[in-house]
Design an enzyme around this catalytic site. Structure first.
Site, mmCIF file in Angstrom:
data_model
loop_
_atom_site.group_PDB
_atom_site.id
_atom_site.type_symbol
_atom_site.label_atom_id
_atom_site.label_comp_id
_atom_site.label_asym_id
_atom_site.label_seq_id
_atom_site.Cartn_x
_atom_site.Cartn_y
_atom_site.Cartn_z
ATOM 1 N N ASN A 12 3.025 -22.334 10.859
ATOM 2 C CA ASN A 12 4.215 -21.520 11.032
ATOM 3 C C ASN A 12 5.001 -21.990 12.263
ATOM 4 O OD1 ASN A 12 6.060 -19.362 11.184
ATOM 5 N ND2 ASN A 12 4.652 -18.195 12.452
ATOM 6 N N LEU A 13 6.287 -22.259 12.080
ATOM 7 C CA LEU A 13 7.118 -22.724 13.200
ATOM 8 C C LEU A 13 8.017 -21.628 13.772
ATOM 9 C CD1 LEU A 13 10.052 -22.950 11.683
ATOM 10 C CD2 LEU A 13 9.286 -25.232 11.106
ATOM 11 N N LEU A 51 -6.968 -18.957 23.484
ATOM 12 C CA LEU A 51 -6.451 -18.226 22.332
ATOM 13 C C LEU A 51 -5.382 -17.239 22.778
ATOM 14 C CD1 LEU A 51 -9.768 -17.436 20.400
ATOM 15 C CD2 LEU A 51 -8.026 -19.124 19.802
ATOM 16 N N GLU A 74 7.364 -18.885 15.566
ATOM 17 C CA GLU A 74 7.131 -18.517 16.966
ATOM 18 C C GLU A 74 7.730 -19.551 17.905
ATOM 19 O OE1 GLU A 74 3.560 -17.036 19.982
ATOM 20 O OE2 GLU A 74 3.050 -17.919 18.044
ATOM 21 N N GLU A 100 -1.685 -13.645 10.602
ATOM 22 C CA GLU A 100 -1.338 -12.478 9.792
ATOM 23 C C GLU A 100 -1.425 -11.193 10.611
ATOM 24 O OE1 GLU A 100 -2.636 -15.745 7.119
ATOM 25 O OE2 GLU A 100 -3.461 -14.825 8.937
ATOM 26 N N ARG A 129 -5.634 -26.205 16.518
ATOM 27 C CA ARG A 129 -5.494 -24.985 15.714
ATOM 28 C C ARG A 129 -6.751 -24.127 15.773
ATOM 29 N NH1 ARG A 129 -5.137 -20.827 13.548
ATOM 30 N NH2 ARG A 129 -4.274 -20.264 11.522
#
Length: 492
Positions: free
Chosen positions: A401-402, A375, A404, A54, A329
């Site tokens: 989320n794909l 990261l 990127e 976000e 993740r």
């Protein structure tokens, strides 16, 4: 709720062992602040971005707002340590950053009284009942932008309608990502003012790490398959698949030079590619994009060209014929995943040991699996990979989320569980930027077939870039309506 404070403090203390950021400024979470807020001439715009994703999406909105409100002061709040660390990049002189207040009336009241924001902006799904009601009572306009709501989340909210509906009704306005999100949000009583798209399409990948990843990829002699943002349970499933594929080779050894160059397979005597090691079984055929339409594209956007079929997408690539990269993740799981890889008979090479020179060639009889234990480097990893498997989509976790990956031109293979990002996933599939399969074994097979099929791989890469570019513009549209909210409130 104050009785639960010791439990929250204990939880933060435990998290801070692995992620020290959780131990910083703990009192802020309870609405207690060490320093006063200096006076400021322009409006104070409070933006809440709970976590890393976000916050990155918020970056393009902040930039668009600054163009129209050069004298605004930004107040950033977060819920996670990774979000807070990323938010530091967005701050300018005079801006403020703090933790999201715990959702109790007292903490919310102290937060709002201390910072006195002229507008509150929540990102995506972060609607908290006491926060919403506190803003309503004190006259702080609170809006939800880039809003999304899955069918699953809608059902959960409807079961708690006594709590959810008043919270959504307390928001001044909501702007949704898609018409489907808007419809679901309205069912909870939200004042949806429009559908303005997804901010994440406007977030361009970081060019420098993307270029570095591609540079490293050029030095690797075999295809690179990536498990992007993998979740607990998924790495184990992948490693079991790869170990089984490895066991089908004589003594689990690597392919011979003849196999690697000519494609003959000594275990079967056939002229099949070296990566055709293990049959998937009787799994149904994956949904491959043969003639994708322009579903979900703005008016006038051209559909993707017809893509050639993927050949032999029913076998698992031999672990020695491709290079696997696993990027978990959650950073607190890096060490656990490294141990898991080793326990399945593979060697581990960690990104944290690469430096700027990239992955080294190891003289190891075991297949080597790379571990992305850093990261903020997803662009680097997508540049390094030929194909990415979408984490969170092979267990009922809702996917990741794909967007990127698409912006980086990296094809995505996703499983059946994408309910958290359903519209983007379906649009990517329709555009030929992503492939849908029924399970992880089939994903490994399809990814292996695709990475050895250069014409198809290049076609999907181009489709991914077109897909990402076709949906841009949400940041400018949102900035326009938010400036209008501030003007309406008399803060300009």
């Amino acid at each position: 709720m104050w009785l639960a404070q010791p439990l929250l403090r204990r939880k933060l203390l435990r998290r801070s062992v692995m992620e020290p950021g959780y131990g910083q400024c703990v009192e802020e979470r309870f609405g207690r602040y060490a320093q006063r807020v200096p006076e400021h001439d322009g409006p104070t715009v409070w933006l809440h971005a709970v976590s890393l994703g976000e916050t990155r999406a918020a970056a393009v909105l902040v930039a668009a707002l600054r163009q129209q409100l050069p004298h605004m002061r930004l107040l950033l709040t977060h819920g996670t340590a990774t979000g807070r660390a990323e938010g530091l990049k967005l701050l300018q002189s005079g801006d403020l950053q703090t933790w999201q207040p715990w959702d109790t009336p007292g903490a919310v009241r102290r937060f709002l009284s201390h910072f006195k924001p002229d507008l509150g902006i929540l990102m995506e799904t972060e609607v908290w009942p006491n926060l919403a009601h506190g803003c309503q009572r004190l006259g702080v306009p609170l809006v939800l932008v880039n809003a999304r709501l899955s069918d699953k989340s809608l059902r959960q909210a409807q079961r708690l309608a006594w709590l959810a509906r008043p919270a959504f009704a307390a928001l001044r306005a909501v702007w949704a990502q898609t018409p489907q999100d808007a419809q679901r949000l309205r069912l909870l009583g939200a004042r949806v003012q429009g559908v303005l798209g997804n901010l994440k399409f406007d977030a361009a990948p970081n060019a420098e790490p993307l270029a570095l990843g591609r540079q490293w990829r050029a030095q690797v002699p075999k295809p690179v398959l990536m498990f992007a943002s993998s979740r607990e349970g998924e790495e184990l499933a992948l490693l079991q698949i790869l170990r089984q594929a490895r066991s089908h080779r004589p003594e689990g050894g690597p392919p011979t030079e003849e196999e690697a160059t000519t494609g003959s397979n000594t275990t079967t005597g056939s002229e099949t590619p070296a990566w055709n090691a293990t049959p998937v079984g009787a799994a149904p055929s994956p949904r491959l994009p043969q003639s994708p339409s322009a579903v979900g594209f703005p008016v006038g956007a051209a559909p993707s060209p017809r893509l050639p079929p993927i050949p032999s997408a029913s076998v698992i690539p031999d672990p020695q014929a491709v290079q696997w990269l696993i990027v978990p993740r959650h950073p607190q799981r890096f060490d656990d995943v490294a141990k898991l890889i080793e326990s399945h008979g593979f060697a581990v090479q960690r990104r944290s040991n690469w430096g700027q020179g990239g992955p080294a060639t190891l003289a190891d009889e075991k297949p080597v699996i790379w571990l992305g234990d850093s990261l903020g480097e997803m662009a680097l990893y997508y540049g390094l990979a030929d194909v990415a498997l979408l984490g969170g989509s092979f267990e009922p976790l809702g996917g990741q989320n794909l967007i990127e990956a698409a912006a980086c031109g990296c094809p995505v293979v996703m499983g059946p569980h994408t309910f958290n990002f359903l519209d983007a996933a379906e649009q990517a599939q329709a555009a030929g930027a992503a492939l849908r399969v029924v399970d992880l074994a089939q994903a490994v097979a399809v990814a292996g077939a695709l990475c050895f099929d250069r014409p198809h791989l290049d076609a999907v890469r181009q489709a991914a870039k077109r897909f990402a570019q076709a949906h841009q513009g949400a940041a400018r549209r949102l900035a326009d309506v938010l400036v209008g909210e501030i003007s309406h409130g008399g803060s300009l």
